[in-house]
Design a protein around this motif. Sequence first.
Motif, short mmCIF file in Angstrom:
data_model
loop_
_atom_site.label_atom_id
_atom_site.label_comp_id
_atom_site.label_asym_id
_atom_site.label_seq_id
_atom_site.Cartn_x
_atom_site.Cartn_y
_atom_site.Cartn_z
N GLU A 78 52.50 -5.29 36.86
CA GLU A 78 51.66 -5.73 35.75
C GLU A 78 51.64 -7.26 35.66
O GLU A 78 50.60 -7.86 35.38
N CYS A 79 52.77 -7.89 35.91
CA CYS A 79 52.85 -9.36 35.88
C CYS A 79 51.91 -9.97 36.92
O CYS A 79 51.24 -10.97 36.65
N VAL A 80 51.90 -9.39 38.10
CA VAL A 80 51.08 -9.93 39.19
C VAL A 80 49.61 -9.97 38.81
O VAL A 80 48.91 -10.95 39.10
N THR A 81 49.13 -8.94 38.12
CA THR A 81 47.71 -8.91 37.75
C THR A 81 47.36 -10.05 36.80
O THR A 81 46.25 -10.59 36.86
N ARG A 82 48.30 -10.44 35.93
CA ARG A 82 48.03 -11.55 35.00
C ARG A 82 47.80 -12.86 35.77
O ARG A 82 46.88 -13.62 35.46
N TYR A 83 48.63 -13.11 36.75
CA TYR A 83 48.51 -14.36 37.50
C TYR A 83 47.32 -14.33 38.45
O TYR A 83 46.71 -15.37 38.71
N ASP A 84 46.99 -13.16 38.94
CA ASP A 84 45.81 -13.06 39.80
C ASP A 84 44.53 -13.37 39.02
O ASP A 84 43.57 -13.91 39.58
N ARG A 85 44.53 -13.07 37.74
CA ARG A 85 43.36 -13.41 36.91
C ARG A 85 43.20 -14.92 36.80
O ARG A 85 42.08 -15.43 36.71
N ARG A 109 58.48 -16.28 26.62
CA ARG A 109 58.63 -15.98 25.18
C ARG A 109 58.48 -14.49 24.88
O ARG A 109 59.23 -13.94 24.07
N GLU A 110 57.54 -13.84 25.55
CA GLU A 110 57.18 -12.46 25.19
C GLU A 110 58.02 -11.40 25.91
O GLU A 110 58.24 -10.31 25.36
N ASP A 111 58.48 -11.71 27.12
CA ASP A 111 59.14 -10.67 27.93
C ASP A 111 60.48 -11.13 28.49
O ASP A 111 60.87 -10.71 29.60
N ALA A 112 61.19 -11.94 27.76
CA ALA A 112 62.45 -12.49 28.26
C ALA A 112 63.44 -11.39 28.66
O ALA A 112 64.10 -11.46 29.71
N ARG A 113 63.54 -10.35 27.84
CA ARG A 113 64.51 -9.29 28.13
C ARG A 113 64.15 -8.53 29.42
O ARG A 113 65.03 -8.12 30.17
N LEU A 114 62.85 -8.37 29.68
CA LEU A 114 62.42 -7.67 30.88
C LEU A 114 62.68 -8.51 32.13
O LEU A 114 63.08 -7.99 33.17
N GLN A 177 63.98 -19.07 36.21
CA GLN A 177 65.31 -18.54 35.91
C GLN A 177 66.10 -19.51 35.04
O GLN A 177 66.81 -19.11 34.11
N GLN A 178 65.98 -20.79 35.32
CA GLN A 178 66.63 -21.81 34.50
C GLN A 178 66.08 -21.78 33.08
O GLN A 178 66.83 -21.84 32.10
N GLY A 179 64.75 -21.68 32.95
CA GLY A 179 64.14 -21.61 31.63
C GLY A 179 64.55 -20.36 30.88
O GLY A 179 64.75 -20.39 29.66
N LEU A 180 64.70 -19.24 31.58
CA LEU A 180 65.11 -17.98 30.96
C LEU A 180 66.51 -18.11 30.37
O LEU A 180 66.77 -17.67 29.24
N LEU A 181 67.40 -18.71 31.11
CA LEU A 181 68.77 -18.91 30.61
C LEU A 181 68.76 -19.76 29.35
O LEU A 181 69.44 -19.45 28.36
N ARG A 182 67.99 -20.82 29.38
CA ARG A 182 67.92 -21.70 28.20
C ARG A 182 67.30 -20.96 27.01
O ARG A 182 67.77 -21.11 25.88
#
Length: 208
Positions: A78-85, A109-114, A177-182
Motif C-alpha cells: 500500500e505504501c508503494v502505491t502512494r509514492y508511485d502516485r 506521523r500517521e503510521d509510525a507504529r506500522l 529510520q532516524q526520524g522514526l526513532l526521534r
Amino acid sequence: MTDVANRSGDETRQVDRFDQRRAQLARSALVTLSDLGYARTSLREIAQNSEFSHGVLHYYFRDKVELITYCVKQYKTECVTRYDRIVETAETAEDLRHAFGSAMAATLREDARLHRLWYDLRNQSLFEKVFRADVLDIDETLELMIWRIVDRYADLLGKPLDLDRSTVYALFDGLFQQGLLRYLAGRDGAARHLQDSVERVLARIFTT
C-alpha cells in the motif's frame, strides 16, 4: 465442458474468498503486532485482541512468522502505491521534491507504529533465517520505490545521477529510520525535520 468451466470458476471464487479473508485477518492483526512487536506477540494474543478466534487464525496462517510477514508485505504494498502516485503526477522537479518530503513526513506521523513493526521484522531477520527471504523481498520492493522517485527527479532536472540504486535507498531509509526513532521518542519537530532532510538530500545528490 460446461461442468469443467463451472468447477474452475468455483475454485477461483474459493481462492479469492480465502485471500480476502487472509487480508481481513492481517489488517486486524496489524493493530496488535504494531503495538507489541514481534517478540511479545503470539497468535493467541492476536486472537484475544480481535474478533477472530485462535483457531481461525491458525486455519489461514501456519504460524506467527507467516502472519507477520504477510501483514508487513500488505502494508508496504500500500505504501508503494502512494509514492508511485507522486511519480505519476509531479510536473516539475520542485513539485516532486516537496511531495516526496511531505509524504515521508506524513507516513511518519500517521503510521509510525506500522513502520516500527517493519524495522522490528528486519532486525529479527538478522537472527532468524526464516524471515530473510521475505525481508529481502520487501526491502527490494522499497528500494525500487525510492529509485522510481529519484529517477523521475533526475528526468525532471535533466541531470544524471552518479549513485547506484542500493546507495540511494540506504540514504533515504536511514533518514526515515532516524526520524522514526526521534518521533517515537517524542522529539518535537521530528516529522518536519525528516521532511526537510529528505528534500535537502534529494537536491544535494544532484549537485555533484
